[in-house]
Write a protein that holds these residues in place. Structure first.
Motif, PDB file in Angstrom:
ATOM      1  N   PHE A  14      82.267 -88.380  45.670  1.00  0.00           N
ATOM      2  CA  PHE A  14      83.567 -88.968  46.010  1.00  0.00           C
ATOM      3  C   PHE A  14      84.456 -87.973  46.771  1.00  0.00           C
ATOM      4  CE2 PHE A  14      87.953 -89.365  43.988  1.00  0.00           C
ATOM      5  CZ  PHE A  14      88.442 -90.200  44.983  1.00  0.00           C
ATOM      6  N   ILE A  15      84.795 -86.847  46.130  1.00  0.00           N
ATOM      7  CA  ILE A  15      85.712 -85.899  46.773  1.00  0.00           C
ATOM      8  C   ILE A  15      85.020 -85.234  47.968  1.00  0.00           C
ATOM      9  CG2 ILE A  15      87.141 -83.837  46.456  1.00  0.00           C
ATOM     10  CD1 ILE A  15      87.423 -84.642  43.477  1.00  0.00           C
ATOM     11  N   GLY A  16      83.731 -84.875  47.785  1.00  0.00           N
ATOM     12  CA  GLY A  16      82.975 -84.229  48.863  1.00  0.00           C
ATOM     13  C   GLY A  16      82.922 -85.094  50.122  1.00  0.00           C
ATOM     14  N   GLY A  17      82.718 -86.391  49.946  1.00  0.00           N
ATOM     15  CA  GLY A  17      82.649 -87.308  51.089  1.00  0.00           C
ATOM     16  C   GLY A  17      83.957 -87.313  51.869  1.00  0.00           C
ATOM     17  N   HIS A  18      85.056 -87.396  51.151  1.00  0.00           N
ATOM     18  CA  HIS A  18      86.371 -87.384  51.812  1.00  0.00           C
ATOM     19  C   HIS A  18      86.654 -86.020  52.450  1.00  0.00           C
ATOM     20  CE1 HIS A  18      88.018 -91.312  50.666  1.00  0.00           C
ATOM     21  NE2 HIS A  18      87.380 -91.183  49.519  1.00  0.00           N
ATOM     22  N   LEU A  19      86.220 -84.956  51.758  1.00  0.00           N
ATOM     23  CA  LEU A  19      86.461 -83.609  52.295  1.00  0.00           C
ATOM     24  C   LEU A  19      85.721 -83.415  53.616  1.00  0.00           C
ATOM     25  CD1 LEU A  19      87.559 -80.700  51.968  1.00  0.00           C
ATOM     26  CD2 LEU A  19      85.508 -80.173  50.632  1.00  0.00           C
ATOM     27  N   PRO A  66      75.673 -67.142  57.344  1.00  0.00           N
ATOM     28  CA  PRO A  66      77.008 -66.909  56.790  1.00  0.00           C
ATOM     29  C   PRO A  66      77.950 -68.049  57.181  1.00  0.00           C
ATOM     30  CG  PRO A  66      76.561 -65.394  58.615  1.00  0.00           C
ATOM     31  CD  PRO A  66      75.346 -66.249  58.460  1.00  0.00           C
ATOM     32  N   PHE A  67      78.363 -68.833  56.223  1.00  0.00           N
ATOM     33  CA  PHE A  67      79.341 -69.889  56.492  1.00  0.00           C
ATOM     34  C   PHE A  67      80.741 -69.285  56.448  1.00  0.00           C
ATOM     35  CE2 PHE A  67      75.717 -72.375  55.126  1.00  0.00           C
ATOM     36  CZ  PHE A  67      75.764 -73.469  55.990  1.00  0.00           C
ATOM     37  N   ASP A  68      81.641 -69.833  57.274  1.00  0.00           N
ATOM     38  CA  ASP A  68      83.036 -69.374  57.221  1.00  0.00           C
ATOM     39  C   ASP A  68      83.704 -69.842  55.940  1.00  0.00           C
ATOM     40  OD1 ASP A  68      83.176 -68.146  59.869  1.00  0.00           O
ATOM     41  OD2 ASP A  68      82.780 -70.182  60.570  1.00  0.00           O
ATOM     42  N   GLU A  69      83.300 -71.035  55.488  1.00  0.00           N
ATOM     43  CA  GLU A  69      83.852 -71.552  54.240  1.00  0.00           C
ATOM     44  C   GLU A  69      82.766 -72.327  53.483  1.00  0.00           C
ATOM     45  OE1 GLU A  69      87.190 -74.042  55.240  1.00  0.00           O
ATOM     46  OE2 GLU A  69      88.385 -72.341  55.941  1.00  0.00           O
ATOM     47  N   VAL A  70      82.730 -72.138  52.166  1.00  0.00           N
ATOM     48  CA  VAL A  70      81.848 -72.943  51.311  1.00  0.00           C
ATOM     49  C   VAL A  70      82.725 -73.667  50.301  1.00  0.00           C
ATOM     50  CG1 VAL A  70      80.005 -72.881  49.564  1.00  0.00           C
ATOM     51  CG2 VAL A  70      79.914 -71.321  51.524  1.00  0.00           C
ATOM     52  N   TYR A  71      82.470 -74.972  50.154  1.00  0.00           N
ATOM     53  CA  TYR A  71      83.181 -75.760  49.131  1.00  0.00           C
ATOM     54  C   TYR A  71      82.144 -76.177  48.105  1.00  0.00           C
ATOM     55  CZ  TYR A  71      87.013 -76.067  52.497  1.00  0.00           C
ATOM     56  OH  TYR A  71      88.026 -75.767  53.376  1.00  0.00           O
ATOM     57  N   GLN A  72      82.276 -75.714  46.865  1.00  0.00           N
ATOM     58  CA  GLN A  72      81.286 -76.035  45.835  1.00  0.00           C
ATOM     59  C   GLN A  72      81.853 -77.115  44.908  1.00  0.00           C
ATOM     60  OE1 GLN A  72      78.933 -77.140  44.226  1.00  0.00           O
ATOM     61  NE2 GLN A  72      79.324 -76.076  42.309  1.00  0.00           N
ATOM     62  N   LEU A  73      81.462 -78.373  45.191  1.00  0.00           N
ATOM     63  CA  LEU A  73      81.957 -79.515  44.405  1.00  0.00           C
ATOM     64  C   LEU A  73      80.849 -80.171  43.589  1.00  0.00           C
ATOM     65  CD1 LEU A  73      83.823 -81.198  47.393  1.00  0.00           C
ATOM     66  CD2 LEU A  73      84.943 -79.960  45.587  1.00  0.00           C
ATOM     67  N   ALA A  74      79.601 -79.736  43.809  1.00  0.00           N
ATOM     68  CA  ALA A  74      78.492 -80.414  43.125  1.00  0.00           C
ATOM     69  C   ALA A  74      78.548 -80.138  41.625  1.00  0.00           C
ATOM     70  CB  ALA A  74      77.158 -79.922  43.702  1.00  0.00           C
ATOM     71  N   PRO A 184      89.593 -94.757  47.164  1.00  0.00           N
ATOM     72  CA  PRO A 184      88.454 -95.548  47.618  1.00  0.00           C
ATOM     73  C   PRO A 184      87.197 -94.681  47.748  1.00  0.00           C
ATOM     74  CG  PRO A 184      90.355 -95.876  49.041  1.00  0.00           C
ATOM     75  CD  PRO A 184      90.689 -94.737  48.140  1.00  0.00           C
ATOM     76  N   GLU A 185      86.055 -95.325  47.762  1.00  0.00           N
ATOM     77  CA  GLU A 185      84.760 -94.664  47.951  1.00  0.00           C
ATOM     78  C   GLU A 185      84.417 -93.702  46.830  1.00  0.00           C
ATOM     79  OE1 GLU A 185      84.038 -93.294  51.931  1.00  0.00           O
ATOM     80  OE2 GLU A 185      84.333 -95.309  52.736  1.00  0.00           O
ATOM     81  N   GLY A 186      84.844 -94.048  45.612  1.00  0.00           N
ATOM     82  CA  GLY A 186      84.437 -93.300  44.423  1.00  0.00           C
ATOM     83  C   GLY A 186      83.619 -94.212  43.523  1.00  0.00           C
ATOM     84  N   THR A 187      82.917 -93.630  42.558  1.00  0.00           N
ATOM     85  CA  THR A 187      82.114 -94.433  41.631  1.00  0.00           C
ATOM     86  C   THR A 187      83.013 -95.430  40.909  1.00  0.00           C
ATOM     87  OG1 THR A 187      80.716 -92.516  41.329  1.00  0.00           O
ATOM     88  CG2 THR A 187      80.522 -94.248  39.669  1.00  0.00           C
ATOM     89  N   TRP A 188      82.653 -96.718  40.944  1.00  0.00           N
ATOM     90  CA  TRP A 188      83.524 -97.735  40.327  1.00  0.00           C
ATOM     91  C   TRP A 188      82.792 -98.568  39.270  1.00  0.00           C
ATOM     92  CZ3 TRP A 188      82.182-102.921  41.201  1.00  0.00           C
ATOM     93  CH2 TRP A 188      81.216-103.122  42.193  1.00  0.00           C
ATOM     94  N   THR A 189      81.495 -98.306  39.110  1.00  0.00           N
ATOM     95  CA  THR A 189      80.722 -99.056  38.121  1.00  0.00           C
ATOM     96  C   THR A 189      79.519 -98.220  37.695  1.00  0.00           C
ATOM     97  OG1 THR A 189      79.674-101.204  37.717  1.00  0.00           O
ATOM     98  CG2 THR A 189      79.264-100.231  39.861  1.00  0.00           C
ATOM     99  N   GLU A 229      96.071 -86.417  48.761  1.00  0.00           N
ATOM    100  CA  GLU A 229      96.934 -85.316  48.310  1.00  0.00           C
ATOM    101  C   GLU A 229      96.087 -84.183  47.713  1.00  0.00           C
ATOM    102  OE1 GLU A 229     101.201 -85.886  47.859  1.00  0.00           O
ATOM    103  OE2 GLU A 229     100.513 -87.200  46.243  1.00  0.00           O
ATOM    104  N   CYS A 230      95.005 -84.560  47.055  1.00  0.00           N
ATOM    105  CA  CYS A 230      94.087 -83.545  46.514  1.00  0.00           C
ATOM    106  C   CYS A 230      93.570 -82.666  47.653  1.00  0.00           C
ATOM    107  CB  CYS A 230      92.931 -84.258  45.790  1.00  0.00           C
ATOM    108  SG  CYS A 230      91.522 -83.219  45.436  1.00  0.00           S
TER     109      CYS A 230
END
Ligand code: NAD
Length: 334
Positions: A14-19, A66-74, A184-189, A229-230
């Protein structure tokens, strides 16, 4: 100037997709990785790798530069129905901790120096969240630690792991404690959905004049932050020279029944709330405390819960309609 190279772990979530979408809009080159495809939309990433980050060999493959930025959300996670039953504790702790150990080690090896980690409000001690009207979740209240789930304990361990890599190896770590992010686009069921999505689904499925079930007595309090906002908070943290941990959450605290009432009003239907007893509903009260982020980052979320819920309800109601139409077609087709 060459484009910023970014890795998003958990890009199929969910958050990763939007990010990923936001990073692309900002002009970055993005590689996403997840154990599964994004469920609700095609990933906007330049490269999307399906891989299990608990496997060192996979982490070596996806972090090969070398990535400039890594986001670890998994993370192995879900709502109350997933993290409080006790049945998933070993998986949650083992899988999420292994991912963090692997990703950090490889970040160090490849010189991917700047790394964001998504911790959670679930790290806060249960003893400060017994009064629904007055929970305490300031950043400095995390210790003595007593999270109410093993999910929270793993997050706390991993926060410490990231901070230790920052201290001992010079990595530029950034840590946010997310408080109930929705949109939107988050787990809903399916059992892993969280309260706002579950409530929107129940309201969308209920007939006019019917009722929905809300877990517990409905007087437990929470705050909910809309996804945009997140991501703004994450972006500001990444641009700062600070590490955190910082709360990224809303201070608009509501009871679960108030949340349900809001979703019902948005639907325009007449629906009653029936509170049902379930074994686990989490702490009695939780709210973000935004003093520190306002002071240090000169920013805090400000949009209303209602605004985000209108968008989320509309998206979930569409999903429910598609599912109901499909079910009808299947029945007609025999
Ligand atoms: P999500 O479940 O939608 O996303 C997590 C993603 O991680 C999933 O797509 C999942 O497939 C992936 N993943 C799990 N195990 C993996 C593995 N072994 N290898 C590769 N990928 C794997 O959850 P989200 O809501 O997008 O949350 C993102 C992060 O934010 C998580 O770390 C979560 O703990 C944290 N967080 C979220 C909230 C919230 O309210 N959504 C609150 C606090 C913290």
């Amino acid at each position: 100037m060459s484009r910023k190279k970014v890795l998003v772990c958990g890009a199929g979530g969910f958050i990763g997709g939007h990010l990923v979408k936001r990073l692309k809009e900002e002009g970055a080159w993005v590689r996403g990785v997840d154990i599964k495809e994004h469920e609700f939309s095609r990933s906007a990433a330049d490269e999307f790798v399906i891989g299990d980050l608990t496997e060192q060999v996979i982490v070596r493959d996806v972090m090969d530069m070398p990535f400039d930025e890594v986001y670890q959300l998994a993370a192995d996670m879900g709502g109350a129905g997933y993290i409080f039953t006790g049945e998933n504790d070993a998986n949650v702790m083992h899988n999420s901790a292994t991912i963090n150990l692997n990703v950090l080690q490889q970040a160090l090896k490849t010189g991917s120096n700047k790394i964001f980690y998504s911790s959670s409000a679930c790290i806060y001690p249960a003893y400060n969240q017994t009064d629904p009207d007055n929970p305490k979740c300031s950043e400095d209240s995390a210790y003595p630690a007593e999270p109410d789930s093993d999910y929270g304990w793993e997050k706390l361990f991993s926060e410490r792991l990231y901070l230790a890599f920052g201290r001992n190896h010079g990595l530029d770590v950034k840590i946010a404690r997310f408080h109930n992010i929705f949109g939107p686009e988050g787990t809903w069921t399916g059992g892993k959905e969280k309260a706002p999505a579950a409530i929107c689904r129940k309201v969308a499925e209920a007939p006019d004049g019917g009722h929905i079930e809300v877990w517990g007595d409905g007087k437990q309090t929470r705050s909910f932050l809309y996804i945009d906002e997140c991501l703004e908070g994450v972006s500001r943290l990444m641009r700062s020279d600070l590490s955190g941990p910082f709360n990224i959450g809303s201070e608009e605290m509501v009871t679960l029944n108030q949340l349900a009432r809001m979703a019902i009003d948005i639907s325009g239907k007449k629906i009653d709330i029936k509170n049902i007893s379930v074994p686990h509903t989490g702490v009695r009260g939780r709210n973000s405390d935004n003093k520190l982020i306002a002071e240090k980052l000169h920013w805090q979320p400000s949009r209303s819960l209602k605004e985000g819920l209108v968008k989320t309800y509309s998206w979930i109601a569409d999903q429910v309609k598609v599912k109901m139409d499909r079910n009808k077609e299947e029945v007609l087709a025999g």
